[in-house]
Design a protein around this motif. Structure first.
Motif, PDB file in Angstrom:
ATOM      1  N   ARG A  35       0.810  -1.229   0.000  1.00 35.01           N
ATOM      2  CA  ARG A  35       0.000   0.000   0.000  1.00 35.01           C
ATOM      3  C   ARG A  35       0.838   1.272   0.000  1.00 35.01           C
ATOM      4  NH1 ARG A  35      -3.572  -1.775   4.760  1.00 35.01           N
ATOM      5  NH2 ARG A  35      -2.046  -0.393   5.595  1.00 35.01           N
ATOM      6  N   PRO A  57      -4.193   3.403  -0.568  1.00 33.86           N
ATOM      7  CA  PRO A  57      -5.054   3.042   0.563  1.00 33.86           C
ATOM      8  C   PRO A  57      -6.104   2.015   0.158  1.00 33.86           C
ATOM      9  CG  PRO A  57      -5.544   5.256  -0.201  1.00 33.86           C
ATOM     10  CD  PRO A  57      -4.375   4.774  -0.992  1.00 33.86           C
ATOM     11  N   ARG A  58      -6.675   1.400   1.133  1.00 35.86           N
ATOM     12  CA  ARG A  58      -7.643   0.323   0.880  1.00 35.86           C
ATOM     13  C   ARG A  58      -8.854   0.780   0.080  1.00 35.86           C
ATOM     14  NH1 ARG A  58      -6.757  -2.501   6.618  1.00 35.86           N
ATOM     15  NH2 ARG A  58      -4.826  -3.503   6.012  1.00 35.86           N
ATOM     16  N   ASP A  59      -9.165   2.076   0.112  1.00 30.07           N
ATOM     17  CA  ASP A  59     -10.322   2.555  -0.656  1.00 30.07           C
ATOM     18  C   ASP A  59     -10.028   2.626  -2.155  1.00 30.07           C
ATOM     19  OD1 ASP A  59      -8.829   4.871  -1.042  1.00 30.07           O
ATOM     20  OD2 ASP A  59     -10.074   6.110   0.226  1.00 30.07           O
ATOM     21  N   GLY A  60      -8.764   2.324  -2.549  1.00 29.49           N
ATOM     22  CA  GLY A  60      -8.419   2.235  -3.960  1.00 29.49           C
ATOM     23  C   GLY A  60      -7.979   3.523  -4.619  1.00 29.49           C
TER      24      GLY A  60
END
Length: 88
Positions: A35, A57-60
């Motif tokens: 990430r 980040p995990r939200d892309g």
């Protein structure tokens, strides 16, 4: 090609690449399970430097942060480098 794909063209750790007829030593560091990534390149026998961070980040949503240089310089380097013919 996305920024992530451009960063992923480089192996992790140190490698030698060719760009614009010059040789560079490049270090790609990957953290946090991919990430956060950084690229730092120095022209071998010269003075040019290319450096940037990429946050995924995990939200892309990518966050691209060049270090003390224009983003277009980093993107041109990552797009134009040749990892298959170091030293040429």
């Amino acid at each position: 090609m996305s920024l992530r794909e451009l960063f992923d063209r480089l192996p992790e750790g140190w490698s030698e690449v060719a760009y614009d007829g010059r040789r560079y030593g490049v270090t790609r560091t990957v953290r946090l399970g991919g990430r956060q990534q950084s690229v730092y390149a120095e022209e071998l026998g010269g003075t040019d430097v290319v450096s940037a961070n990429l946050y995924l980040p995990r939200d892309g949503e990518e966050a691209f942060r060049p270090c003390e240089m224009p983003a277009r310089k980093v993107v041109a380097f990552l797009t134009g480098l040749d990892v298959s013919t170091p030293g040429s």
